[in-house]
Design a protein around this motif. Structure first.
Motif, PDB file in Angstrom:
ATOM      1  N   HIS A 179       2.099   1.576  -3.569  1.00  0.00           N
ATOM      2  CA  HIS A 179       0.979   1.815  -4.501  1.00  0.00           C
ATOM      3  C   HIS A 179      -0.246   2.240  -3.687  1.00  0.00           C
ATOM      4  N   PRO A 180      -0.311   3.521  -3.302  1.00  0.00           N
ATOM      5  CA  PRO A 180      -1.343   3.970  -2.361  1.00  0.00           C
ATOM      6  C   PRO A 180      -2.767   3.922  -2.887  1.00  0.00           C
ATOM      7  N   HIS A 191       2.451   6.609   8.410  1.00  0.00           N
ATOM      8  CA  HIS A 191       2.429   7.877   7.676  1.00  0.00           C
ATOM      9  C   HIS A 191       2.610   9.073   8.611  1.00  0.00           C
ATOM     10  N   LEU A 236      -1.104   1.644   9.068  1.00  0.00           N
ATOM     11  CA  LEU A 236      -0.777   2.535   7.957  1.00  0.00           C
ATOM     12  C   LEU A 236      -0.782   3.995   8.402  1.00  0.00           C
ATOM     13  N   TYR A 260      -5.343  -0.556   8.823  1.00  0.00           N
ATOM     14  CA  TYR A 260      -5.409   0.878   8.572  1.00  0.00           C
ATOM     15  C   TYR A 260      -4.749   1.675   9.708  1.00  0.00           C
ATOM     16  N   ARG A 314      -5.523   2.017  -3.851  1.00  0.00           N
ATOM     17  CA  ARG A 314      -6.059   0.650  -3.817  1.00  0.00           C
ATOM     18  C   ARG A 314      -7.478   0.680  -3.264  1.00  0.00           C
ATOM     19  N   VAL A 366       0.831  -1.201   0.000  1.00  0.00           N
ATOM     20  CA  VAL A 366       0.000   0.000   0.000  1.00  0.00           C
ATOM     21  C   VAL A 366       0.870   1.258   0.000  1.00  0.00           C
ATOM     22  N   ILE A 367       2.024   1.195   0.669  1.00  0.00           N
ATOM     23  CA  ILE A 367       2.919   2.348   0.703  1.00  0.00           C
ATOM     24  C   ILE A 367       3.457   2.633  -0.698  1.00  0.00           C
TER      25      ILE A 367
END
Length: 608
Positions: free
Chosen positions: A66-67, A96, A92, A89, A69, A63-64
């Motif tokens: 390819h944010p 961040h 994540l 989440y 999604r 996810v980092i």
């Protein structure tokens, strides 16, 4: 550490020991820990805790990287990690927010140190009594505060906190603020405010650095004709703790964000190559992360470029408090030392007209700007840094700096300063920047087009959260030479130089570009194009070249003009510079000797 600039190192394979200079060393880090230079103390965690953080980071990596999604894709990643999607989440968000793997270390259960357990209404009663009774000039005692809290809780029909808890809240108040509010302003000042001549927070090397500008009291000559072109400007940074000069920048241009950028990047990086380029012998072992940058309230210190540069490099930018001039005394005192020293240089302007009476500074001048810079650096490294300083208890700045790094028998040092891995990145972070969209024609900035194939993936890009909004990208620019701008690639997180789209254009400064553009608009009362701008620049330069030998202003302008760079390698798909320039101009160029001509590179297939 063997000395301030060397260490005893052990080869991890052979076990052999050797003495190495610190500035020749670099730290090897893994890709996911590349952001670890932010000072988060990861060594405080156990191997087990750090292992869990690494596993969580690997689960978050898709996810980092390819944010964009869908939630269903994130749910699959959460399932693969063995956690609920809500927990995924939370990981994540924590990563961040902190920008570091350490944020993923599992937190221990239980109350954190300093956490309060009283109900909100109990805290409200305590704070109201403290405000109404304790922080007043009547100076009620802690016992009276406790009694009043218990009484108000009884009236409000809420459970009263323990008297020990109330007293603990009083002890948590700021001592300086408490003294001032209770009528002891003088005592608060004497005990908690810095005395004149000291500086708060300057407890170790580079904790606080002061920066300022001054015109040098000397006339310099141009490099070509060796005729006077005026006084240069000096931007200088000094370490308040040791009084060591940590960085400087000399230029003919007036102070600007560029001067600040050059000085700060010089301050944070090793200076061996710089000393060699000037031909100065000596040691200047100063580099590392600046904690607080202290400056006056000049415009160039409050501009967006300097603010952004400080934020990007974790530097706390502070400005001089109003009506407290002694906060800037260190840098201003040294500026006076510089002025006194330059009176020894032929061409000095002295401090005022009375002192200069009967002395023709321009006629007596003998040094170019580089020679004056070398003289100044020689004085800093081999004189000022080595002599005793009254405010350092008669120790030298070099000695105090060394003690701050290595330590003494009474006080430990902070250890060797980490060397900045990318000095050019620091300079770029402080340069003026622009936010621009990328089009098929490249990037347009002040009527000049720039292009490089590295921009292709971002042509016509839109905002990730709004497909209808064009995405803007950050481009930094050095005002001294706008022949290229610097693209902050969001994927690679580094700056890439982007040259003119038309490589035949000469290097120009931002001020030169703006002056010509303004004149053309006034003349034609409309838009101007790139071709007319550079044609006008060339005509003006021809006029300056014709008058350079006789006019000081023209010589100064010529000395400030950016030097032409070596032609970059040909980019596939780009029209060569020679093909873009008019045939008449190419025909007028002098023929080159065969030994001066550039070699033409052929592909293997072209030779068959």
């Amino acid at each position: 550490m063997l000395s301030i600039d060397s260490v005893l190192a052990e080869d991890m394979e052979t076990g052999a020991s050797a003495r190495l200079r610190i500035e020749t060393l670099s730290t090897i880090v893994s890709a996911e820990d590349a952001s670890g230079a932010r000072g988060i103390p990861i060594h405080h965690y156990s191997k087990e805790e750090w292992s869990v953080a690494q596993k969580r980071f690997e689960a978050l990596r898709p996810v980092i990287e390819h944010p964009i999604r869908s939630r269903s894709e994130v749910e699959k990643l959460a399932t693969a990690a063995g956690v609920h999607v809500a927990t995924y989440y939370k990981w994540l968000a924590a990563y961040h927010d902190a920008g570091h793997v350490a944020a993923l270390v599992p937190r221990k259960r239980g109350a954190a140190k300093g956490q309060k357990h009283l109900a909100a209404d109990q805290e409200l009663v305590i704070s109201s009594v403290v405000e109404d009774m304790y922080l007043k000039k009547q100076r009620h005692s802690p016992k009276e505060v406790v009694d009043e809290v218990l009484l108000r809780c009884k009236r409000a029909k809420i459970t009263a906190p323990a008297p020990s808890t109330i007293r603990r809240r009083l002890k948590e108040l700021s001592p300086a603020m408490t003294l001032r509010r209770r009528g002891f302003k003088d005592k608060a000042r004497d005990v908690y405010e810095p005395i004149r001549g000291s500086f708060p927070g300057a407890d170790f090397p580079l904790a606080v650095v002061q920066i300022d500008h001054t015109p040098l009291d000397v006339i310099v000559l141009d490099e070509v004709h060796r005729k006077p072109i005026g006084r240069p400007w000096l931007t200088l940074a000094i370490d308040v703790y040791s009084r060591m000069i940590v960085g400087l920048y000399v230029t003919l241009d007036k102070p600007s964000a560029t001067s600040v950028a050059m000085c700060i990047s010089h301050a944070m990086t090793p200076k061996s190559e710089y000393l060699g380029a000037l031909g100065v012998e000596g040691n200047w072992p100063v580099w590392g992360q600046i904690g607080t940058l202290h400056a006056d309230n000049a415009r160039e210190f409050k501009c967006k470029a300097v603010t952004r540069g400080c934020q990007a490099n974790q530097i706390d930018m502070q400005w001089r408090p109003v009506k407290k001039p002694h906060y800037g005394a260190h840098i201003e005192r040294y500026m006076g030392v510089v002025a006194t020293e330059l009176k020894k240089v032929p061409g000095t302007t002295f401090s005022n007209i009375q002192q200069r009476k009967g002395y023709d500074s321009e006629k007596e001048a003998v040094c170019t700007m580089k020679e004056v810079e070398a003289y100044l650096v020689e004085f800093i490294v081999n004189n000022y840094h080595q002599r005793s300083h009254s405010q350092l208890q008669d120790a030298s700045p070099a000695r105090v700096w060394q003690q701050g790094i290595v330590g003494t028998s009474e006080r430990p040092g902070i250890g060797a300063m980490p060397i900045v891995g990318d000095p050019e990145r620091i300079r770029m972070d402080f340069l003026p920047y622009f936010e621009i969209t990328i089009q098929r024609s490249g990037v347009r900035l002040e009527n000049v087009f720039y292009y490089d194939p590295v921009l292709d993936p971002y042509i016509g890009a839109t905002m990730p959260d709004d497909p209808n909004a064009k995405r803007k990208f950050i481009f930094a620019r050095d005002p001294r030479d706008v022949s290229q701008i610097y693209f902050l690639d969001p994927q690679a997180d580094r700056y890439t130089p982007i040259p003119y789209r038309d490589l035949s254009h000469p290097p120009v400064s931002a001020s030169e570009l703006r002056e010509v553009t303004k004149a053309l608009r006034a003349e034609n009362k409309g838009e101007v194009d790139e071709h007319r701008i550079f044609s006008s620049i060339q005509r003006n330069r021809d006029r300056i070249n014709a008058s350079t030998e006789s006019t000081k202003a023209a010589r100064r302008q010529a000395a400030s003009r950016p030097k032409a760079k070596q032609a970059p390698a040909q980019v596939p798909g780009r029209v060569p510079a020679a093909a873009q320039s008019p045939a008449s101009e190419r025909a007028a160029e002098p023929a080159l000797s065969i030994f001066d001509q550039e070699l033409e590179v052929f592909e293997v297939g072209e030779l068959n």
